[in-house]
Design a protein around this motif. Structure first.
Motif, PDB file in Angstrom:
ATOM      1  N   UNK B  24      36.550  39.598 -36.285  1.00 22.01           N
ATOM      2  CA  UNK B  24      37.297  39.873 -35.751  1.00 22.01           C
ATOM      3  C   UNK B  24      38.470  39.174 -36.639  1.00 22.01           C
ATOM      4  N   UNK B  25      38.275  38.898 -37.731  1.00 23.69           N
ATOM      5  CA  UNK B  25      39.433  38.268 -38.886  1.00 23.69           C
ATOM      6  C   UNK B  25      39.356  38.858 -39.390  1.00 23.69           C
ATOM      7  N   UNK B  26      38.742  40.426 -39.440  1.00 23.74           N
ATOM      8  CA  UNK B  26      38.785  41.816 -40.287  1.00 23.74           C
ATOM      9  C   UNK B  26      38.078  41.068 -41.287  1.00 23.74           C
ATOM     10  N   UNK B  27      37.097  40.762 -41.250  1.00 23.23           N
ATOM     11  CA  UNK B  27      36.600  40.420 -42.348  1.00 23.23           C
ATOM     12  C   UNK B  27      34.914  41.898 -42.400  1.00 23.23           C
ATOM     13  N   UNK B  28      34.257  42.584 -43.086  1.00 28.97           N
ATOM     14  CA  UNK B  28      32.903  43.350 -43.410  1.00 28.97           C
ATOM     15  C   UNK B  28      32.092  42.506 -43.183  1.00 28.97           C
ATOM     16  N   UNK B  29      30.742  42.212 -41.303  1.00 26.87           N
ATOM     17  CA  UNK B  29      30.683  41.038 -41.971  1.00 26.87           C
ATOM     18  C   UNK B  29      29.050  41.275 -42.022  1.00 26.87           C
ATOM     19  N   UNK B  30      27.939  40.701 -42.394  1.00 29.81           N
ATOM     20  CA  UNK B  30      26.335  40.480 -41.763  1.00 29.81           C
ATOM     21  C   UNK B  30      25.746  39.482 -40.805  1.00 29.81           C
ATOM     22  N   UNK B  31      25.149  39.338 -40.781  1.00 30.04           N
ATOM     23  CA  UNK B  31      24.555  38.567 -40.489  1.00 30.04           C
ATOM     24  C   UNK B  31      22.396  38.686 -40.244  1.00 30.04           C
ATOM     25  N   UNK B  32      21.952  37.657 -41.260  1.00 25.70           N
ATOM     26  CA  UNK B  32      20.588  37.546 -41.028  1.00 25.70           C
ATOM     27  C   UNK B  32      19.693  36.599 -40.611  1.00 25.70           C
ATOM     28  N   UNK B  33      18.861  36.496 -40.265  1.00 31.44           N
ATOM     29  CA  UNK B  33      17.784  36.642 -39.418  1.00 31.44           C
ATOM     30  C   UNK B  33      16.515  36.315 -40.186  1.00 31.44           C
ATOM     31  N   UNK B  34      15.668  35.456 -40.636  1.00 32.15           N
ATOM     32  CA  UNK B  34      14.205  35.424 -40.993  1.00 32.15           C
ATOM     33  C   UNK B  34      13.469  35.961 -39.710  1.00 32.15           C
ATOM     34  N   UNK B  78      23.864  43.484 -37.425  1.00 32.67           N
ATOM     35  CA  UNK B  78      22.868  42.866 -37.053  1.00 32.67           C
ATOM     36  C   UNK B  78      21.451  42.912 -37.787  1.00 32.67           C
ATOM     37  N   UNK B  79      21.099  41.657 -38.967  1.00 32.00           N
ATOM     38  CA  UNK B  79      19.813  42.116 -40.022  1.00 32.00           C
ATOM     39  C   UNK B  79      18.566  40.955 -38.809  1.00 32.00           C
ATOM     40  N   UNK B  80      17.959  41.295 -38.476  1.00 30.99           N
ATOM     41  CA  UNK B  80      17.320  40.196 -38.228  1.00 30.99           C
ATOM     42  C   UNK B  80      15.707  40.448 -38.801  1.00 30.99           C
ATOM     43  N   UNK B  81      14.793  39.820 -39.483  1.00 31.47           N
ATOM     44  CA  UNK B  81      13.512  40.027 -39.614  1.00 31.47           C
ATOM     45  C   UNK B  81      13.549  40.218 -41.379  1.00 31.47           C
ATOM     46  N   UNK B  82      14.951  39.475 -41.017  1.00 33.16           N
ATOM     47  CA  UNK B  82      15.530  39.183 -42.756  1.00 33.16           C
ATOM     48  C   UNK B  82      15.410  38.016 -43.378  1.00 33.16           C
ATOM     49  N   UNK B  83      14.894  37.102 -44.734  1.00 35.06           N
ATOM     50  CA  UNK B  83      14.609  36.184 -44.782  1.00 35.06           C
ATOM     51  C   UNK B  83      16.136  35.564 -45.778  1.00 35.06           C
ATOM     52  N   UNK B  84      16.650  35.445 -46.200  1.00 32.28           N
ATOM     53  CA  UNK B  84      17.394  34.815 -47.270  1.00 32.28           C
ATOM     54  C   UNK B  84      17.236  33.969 -47.786  1.00 32.28           C
ATOM     55  N   UNK B  85      15.969  34.003 -49.339  1.00 29.90           N
ATOM     56  CA  UNK B  85      15.526  33.649 -49.709  1.00 29.90           C
ATOM     57  C   UNK B  85      16.069  32.886 -51.085  1.00 29.90           C
ATOM     58  N   UNK B  86      16.607  32.553 -51.442  1.00 26.64           N
ATOM     59  CA  UNK B  86      17.952  32.536 -52.595  1.00 26.64           C
ATOM     60  C   UNK B  86      18.961  32.097 -52.416  1.00 26.64           C
ATOM     61  N   UNK B  87      19.719  31.186 -52.983  1.00 25.49           N
ATOM     62  CA  UNK B  87      21.694  31.713 -53.219  1.00 25.49           C
ATOM     63  C   UNK B  87      21.689  31.035 -55.245  1.00 25.49           C
ATOM     64  N   UNK B  88      22.058  32.067 -55.796  1.00 23.38           N
ATOM     65  CA  UNK B  88      22.418  32.057 -56.840  1.00 23.38           C
ATOM     66  C   UNK B  88      23.734  31.854 -56.831  1.00 23.38           C
ATOM     67  N   UNK B  89      23.999  30.562 -58.307  1.00 20.61           N
ATOM     68  CA  UNK B  89      25.574  31.467 -58.974  1.00 20.61           C
ATOM     69  C   UNK B  89      26.389  32.365 -58.695  1.00 20.61           C
ATOM     70  N   UNK B  90      27.887  32.772 -58.234  1.00 20.87           N
ATOM     71  CA  UNK B  90      28.542  32.979 -58.009  1.00 20.87           C
ATOM     72  C   UNK B  90      28.262  33.559 -56.312  1.00 20.87           C
TER      73      UNK B  90
END
Lengths: 121, 320
Positions: B24-34, B78-90
């Motif tokens: 709503x603030x104007x950001x292009x946004x995705x949502x992931x859930x495993x 909205x992207x269910x069934x996706x697991x965020x498994x890593x968070x790297x620098x940057x």
């Protein structure tokens, strides 16, 4: 593996005052070992198996100890079964589809080689 | 490929609220859930709740529908069934589904990864028929199955009494609630739970529910280098957060149970603030809106103790 309480064939909740009646769903059937299991399309395989009174889903590599669902959110790996020949499938997050072939997974599943420290435990 | 400005990890009440607010603030946004379904804890909650004070009392399943509708209406992918498994620098996210793994490069990340149930190891505790509290709640509330008739609950307080009430409503018999601190606790049976042992007492049961509390799910946060601090009240670790819910990693925000287990009403509001914070970090929010949001957020963060964490930086070093 024998199921508990042979008189109880269906562990689904019929209805109760707060949670209400079961919703409408498409019923289907799939195989689990030598049995035909009734399930609802889209519900996790683990739900249909538990509803049918099945408690043991796999056995541990090395010790043969029985395991069944613990976390129901795909994290603990105790509900792993073989689905259509594929091992290590998490029954708690994999949906029922018509005509699936599901099997108890004994050990680590075909094709995986275990380090000697595991098999000799 | 369209740039992703905000990626939200976790599709429970906090994550859905965060994604909607950012969009709503104007950001292009995705949502992931495993999980294959969104909703987080709302999937296994039985008690109704209100989305705003004075509003209608809603069934949790209806709340999930409403939150998802709001997110989609705001333009969130909205992207269910996706697991965020890593968070790297940057701010690089490693994400996987059943068939592939890929990287995302969002400008801001909101971790709304919720909590996991605490374990209570004991002899026989790995037998089929021992399940976590949320597992049993999910089975009853979402799927209409109670996998046992004579049920022992290990735990205490609200957590244990709530799941006990749920088991009773589903037609089970709660044979007892056992304090987790009891010595000599064990589960016995051959290939399935047959009885619960408390020292020299043996009670026949066919389902044991572990309801000893929950802890923030910070696996992804830790992998991403977010600083944590010990929190004795929650018996674990919580992330170090500033007054805008930002972690020690720039552009990474945390909200909801992942910031410390709390009630669903708090996480709903906290998620919205995290979404605004993330969008503000990208310059999408004017200063008036930020100022107005600040006082609302301050009311939450002071209750949650985030200010305390900000004042104790030496703990950060010890646990980084």
């Amino acid at each position: 593996m024998a199921e508990r309480d042979g008189n109880r064939l269906d562990w689904r909740i019929e209805s109760h005052p707060v949670l209400g009646p079961p919703g409408t769903a498409v019923e289907t059937e799939f195989r689990f070992d030598d049995r035909t299991i009734r399930g609802r399309v889209g519900e996790p395989i683990a739900v249909a198996l538990l509803a049918a009174g099945i408690r043991v889903f796999r056995t541990m590599p090395g010790s043969d100890e029985a395991r069944g669902p613990y976390c129901m959110i795909g994290r603990c790996a105790d509900c792993l079964v073989i689905v259509d020949g594929r091992p290590n499938v998490r029954a708690c997050v994999t949906p029922v589809q018509p005509g699936l072939t599901v099997q108890t997974q004994r050990g680590a599943g075909d094709g995986l080689e275990l380090h000697e420290s595991v098999t000799q435990s | 490929m369209r740039t992703i400005q905000v990626a939200v990890v976790g599709g429970g009440p906090a994550g859905l609220g965060a994604a909607t607010a950012a969009a709503r603030a104007g950001a292009s946004t995705i949502l992931l859930d495993e999980q294959p379904e969104l909703g987080g804890r709302l999937r296994y909650r039985a008690r109704p709740l209100r989305l705003e004070s004075g509003g209608p009392s809603l069934h949790p399943a209806e709340v999930i529908d409403r939150l998802m509708e709001e997110a989609m209406a705001a333009g969130v992918s909205l992207l269910p069934g996706r697991t965020a498994w890593g968070l790297f620098e940057g701010r690089v996210l490693g994400v996987a589904d059943e068939t592939a793994s890929f990287e995302l490069h969002p400008d801001a990340i909101i971790l709304a990864t919720g909590s996991t149930d605490l374990p209570r190891p004991m002899p026989g505790g790995c037998l089929p028929g021992v399940m976590s509290s949320r597992a049993v709640q999910l089975l009853i509330v979402r799927y209409g199955v109670l996998p046992g008739q004579r049920v022992a609950i290990v735990g205490g307080g609200d957590e244990a009494s709530e799941v006990a009430a749920l088991v009773e409503m589903a037609g089970g018999d709660v044979v007892g609630i056992v304090d987790a601190g009891e010595l000599g606790l064990a589960v016995e049976g051959d290939d399935h739970v047959g009885s619960m042992r408390i020292a020299d007492i043996l009670v026949p049961v066919d389902l044991v529910v572990i309801a000893v509390g929950r802890q923030p799910d910070l696996a992804l946060a830790q992998v991403g280098g977010v600083a944590l601090v010990a929190d004795s009240e929650n018996r674990g670790f919580v992330p170090v957060l500033d007054h805008r819910l930002q972690t020690t990693v720039e552009g990474v925000f945390i909200c909801g149970d992942a910031a410390g287990p709390t009630d669903v009403e708090t996480v709903l509001h906290e998620g919205q603030h995290a979404g605004i914070s993330a969008a503000a970090s990208l310059g999408l929010v004017d200063s008036e809106t930020i100022a107005a949001d600040e006082s609302d957020l301050a009311a939450i963060t002071s209750v949650r103790g985030f200010g305390w964490r900000r004042q104790r930086p030496h703990f950060v070093q010890a646990y980084r």
